[in-house]
Design a protein around this motif. Structure first.
Motif, short mmCIF file in Angstrom:
data_model
loop_
_atom_site.label_atom_id
_atom_site.label_comp_id
_atom_site.label_asym_id
_atom_site.label_seq_id
_atom_site.Cartn_x
_atom_site.Cartn_y
_atom_site.Cartn_z
N LEU A 6 56.08 15.95 83.20
CA LEU A 6 56.09 14.77 82.28
C LEU A 6 54.79 13.94 82.95
O LEU A 6 54.59 14.08 83.95
CB LEU A 6 57.29 13.88 82.81
N ARG A 7 54.16 13.24 81.93
CA ARG A 7 53.02 12.63 82.24
C ARG A 7 53.14 11.27 81.61
O ARG A 7 52.84 11.01 80.34
CB ARG A 7 51.65 13.27 81.53
N ASN A 32 58.27 5.84 86.96
CA ASN A 32 58.45 7.53 86.91
C ASN A 32 58.72 8.01 88.17
O ASN A 32 59.55 9.01 88.36
CB ASN A 32 57.32 7.74 85.90
N ALA A 33 57.79 7.72 89.12
CA ALA A 33 57.74 8.64 90.26
C ALA A 33 59.09 8.36 90.98
O ALA A 33 59.77 9.20 91.64
CB ALA A 33 56.93 8.02 91.26
N ALA A 34 59.84 6.93 91.11
CA ALA A 34 60.83 6.72 91.75
C ALA A 34 62.26 7.41 90.89
O ALA A 34 62.90 7.95 91.48
CB ALA A 34 61.20 5.40 91.68
N THR A 35 62.09 7.46 89.67
CA THR A 35 63.04 8.04 88.87
C THR A 35 62.95 9.41 88.75
O THR A 35 64.23 10.30 88.91
CB THR A 35 62.85 7.71 87.23
N ALA A 87 62.10 22.10 88.37
CA ALA A 87 62.64 21.83 87.10
C ALA A 87 62.19 20.56 86.30
O ALA A 87 62.14 20.49 85.21
CB ALA A 87 64.09 22.13 87.17
N VAL A 88 61.93 19.47 87.01
CA VAL A 88 61.56 18.29 86.53
C VAL A 88 60.41 17.74 87.37
O VAL A 88 60.70 17.56 88.60
CB VAL A 88 62.68 17.30 86.29
N GLN A 89 59.34 17.70 86.89
CA GLN A 89 58.04 17.20 87.59
C GLN A 89 57.31 16.00 86.99
O GLN A 89 57.38 16.27 85.53
CB GLN A 89 57.27 18.31 87.92
N ALA A 90 56.82 15.29 87.46
CA ALA A 90 55.99 14.05 86.92
C ALA A 90 54.57 14.10 87.53
O ALA A 90 54.16 14.12 88.79
CB ALA A 90 56.67 12.75 87.35
N ILE A 91 53.41 13.97 86.71
CA ILE A 91 52.10 13.77 86.94
C ILE A 91 51.92 12.29 87.41
O ILE A 91 52.13 11.54 86.60
CB ILE A 91 51.23 14.21 85.99
N GLU A 92 51.80 12.00 88.66
CA GLU A 92 51.92 10.73 89.01
C GLU A 92 50.24 10.08 89.07
O GLU A 92 50.26 8.67 88.76
CB GLU A 92 52.36 10.45 90.46
N SER A 93 49.52 10.93 88.95
CA SER A 93 48.11 10.45 89.00
C SER A 93 47.87 9.76 87.74
O SER A 93 47.85 10.35 86.63
CB SER A 93 46.93 11.57 89.48
#
Length: 417
Positions: A142-143, A152-155, A172-178
C-alpha cells in the motif's frame, strides 16, 4: 527498500493462498478487534496528519476524506467483520466438464498474488484493501498519500500485529511510509512482484499509472456523475434523490456533479431546486438557460464555466444544465462523464430503458441516488476500488475482482490423440 518489500509480499502470497476460509476469518476478526482496542494510537496519528494537512491548506473535501473519528474507526472495524461473513471465492469452481478426450476440466478461482494500491487521503482504504486482500489470499503493498502517512503506518502496525499473532508473515500487508514520489515510479515497475496495480486518486495519478506502469492497472474512482431529470419526473421525489446524491457525503466519487434538466420541466423544477439547494447549502453553477429560472429561488447561483463539466467538485457545488431532450442529455454524459455512476429520474419506462441501454457507465440508476455505487451498498463488503474500465472488473470491486482462475485437468493416464 521496495525490492525487499516486494520479495516479502511475494513470499507471503504463497502462504496466504493456502489458507482456509476459517484461518483467513480468524485473522480478520483479530484485525477488527485490534482496530478498536488500539484505536487511541491510530486516532492520535490521524490528529497529527490532520493538523499538518490544515497547515498545508488542504481543502475541506480532502480534510473530510482524511479525518478519522471513533465512530468512523468503529465503522471500519465493523466493515472488516462484514468481510468475514462474505463467501470466500477462492477455490470456487466456476465451470467445467468432461471432454471427449476423457480429460475432466474445471476452472477454479485462485488469488491474484500481490496487489499494489496507490491512494490519496483515504485512511479507510488501508483497512478495506488489507481485509479484502487477506480474505482472497492476496498480499498487499500500500502506498497512501503523504497526507496520511502517520495514520497508515499506525493502522498497518495493528494489522501486522494481528497477522503475526496468527502465525502469518507481516509481509502480507505492507505500507510504503516514505512520501518520496520517486518511490511511486519505482513501484510502477515492480512487475516481478506485483500482479495488479490499483490507483485510487485524481486524474493525474491515473494517467501516470497508465503511462508508466509495467504492471496491469485497474483504473477508476474518478466520478463526474450525472443525474438526468426528464419531463415526466415528479418534483418532490426528484429533489429528495438529488439532495442525497449531492449532500450525503460530498467528498466521495459517487456524488452527483452535474444535473441535466429536460426543458419541458425546467420552468416548474428549477425554482423548486433553487429553494431546496439553498436549504442544503449547495452553490449552483448554471448555464444560461438554467440561470434565470434558478435565480427565481434563493440559492447561490453563478454562471458555469465550460471546464467545470469535466471536474469533480467533491464539495457542495452542482452544475445545472437545461437539455432539449434525452438525446441531448445522453450526448452530454458521453462527452463529459467518466463512466462511473449516472442516473435518470423518470416516470417513463421507455426513457428508463433507453438510459440504461445507452449510457455506458459502470453503474446506471433509474429513480435512485448515485451514492449507492459502493461495495458495502452492493452487498460486496468493503471495496478495493470502483473500476470504470471494462476489462477484468467493473464498478465496485469486491472479493471476486481480486481473484483470477486457473484451468485444472484431471486425467486417467490421458494423452492427446
Amino acid at each position: 527498500m521496495l525490492e525487499q518489500m516486494g520479495a516479502a509480499a511475494k513470499a507471503a502470497s504463497y502462504k496466504l493462498a493456502l489458507l482456509s476460509s476459517r484461518e483467513k476469518n480468524r485473522v480478520l476478526e483479530k484485525i477488527a478487534d485490534y482496530l478498536e482496542s488500539q484505536s487511541a494510537d491510530i486516532l492520535r496519528a490521524n490528529e497529527q496528519d490532520l493538523a499538518e494537512a490544515r497547515e498545508n491548506g488542504l481543502s475541506e473535501a480532502m480534510l473530510d476524506r482524511l479525518a478519522l473519528t471513533p465512530a468512523r474507526l468503529k465503522g471500519i472495524a465493523d466493515d472488516v467483520r462484514q468481510v468475514c461473513n462474505l463467501a470466500d471465492p477462492v477455490g470456487q469452481v466456476i465451470d467445467g466438464g468432461l471432454l471427449d478426450s476423457g480429460l475432466r476440466l474445471e476452472r477454479r478461482r485462485v488469488p491474484l498474488g500481490v496487489i499494489g494500491v496507490i491512494y490519496e487521503a483515504r485512511p479507510n482504504v488501508t483497512v478495506d484493501v488489507a481485509s479484502l486482500c487477506l480474505k482472497t489470499g492476496n498480499a498487499a503493498i500500500l502506498r497512501g498519500g503523504k497526507e496520511t502517512w502517520r495514520t497508515n503506518a499506525a493502522t498497518v502496525k495493528v494489522i501486522q500485529q494481528a497477522l503475526e499473532e496468527c502465525g502469518l508473515p507481516a509481509g502480507a500487508v505492507q505500507a510504503i511510509e516514505s512520501p518520496d514520489r520517486a518511490l511511486v515510479n519505482e513501484m510502477l515497475r515492480m512487475d516481478k512482484y506485483i500482479d495488479m496495480l490499483i490507483p485510487r486518486g485524481g486524474a493525474g495519478l491515473h494517467k501516470l499509472c497508465r503511462e508508466q506502469s509495467t504492471i496491469p492497472v485497474i483504473t477508476g474512482g474518478i466520478g463526474v456523475c450525472h443525474i438526468v431529470v426528464d419531463d415526466s419526473a415528479e418534483i418532490e421525489p426528484a429533489l429528495k434523490i438529488i439532495v442525497n446524491a449531492k449532500t450525503q457525503r460530498p467528498s466521495t466519487c459517487n456524488t452527483v456533479e452535474t444535473l441535466l434538466v429536460h426543458q419541458g420541466i425546467a420552468d416548474a423544477f428549477l425554482p423548486a431546486l433553487s429553494k431546496q439547494m439553498a436549504d442544503s447549502g449547495v452553490t449552483l453553477h448554471a448555464e444560461a438557460n438554467a440561470l434565470a429560472l434558478l435565480k427565481e429561488g434563493p440559492a447561490t447561483v453563478v454562471p458555469v464555466k465550460a471546464e467545470q463539466y469535466d471536474d469533480e467538485f467533491l464539495s457542495l457545488d452542482l452544475n445545472v444544465k437545461v437539455v432539449a431532450d434525452l438525446d441531448d442529455a445522453i450526448a452530454h454524459i458521453r462527452e463529459h462523464g467518466t463512466q462511473h455512476s449516472d442516473a435518470i429520474l423518470t416516470r417513463t419506462l421507455r426513457n428508463a430503458d433507453r438510459f440504461v441501454n445507452e449510457v455506458d457507465s459502470s453503474a446506471v440508476y433509474v429513480n435512485a441516488s448515485t451514492r449507492f455505487t459502493d461495495g458495502g451498498q452492493f452487498g460486496l463488503g468493503a471495496e478495493v476500488a470502483v473500476s470504470t474500465q471494462k476489462l477484468h472488473a467493473r464498478g465496485p470491486m469486491g472479493l471476486e475482482a481480486l481473484t483470477t482462475y486457473k484451468w485444472i485437468g484431471f486425467g486417467d493416464d490421458t494423452i492427446r490423440a
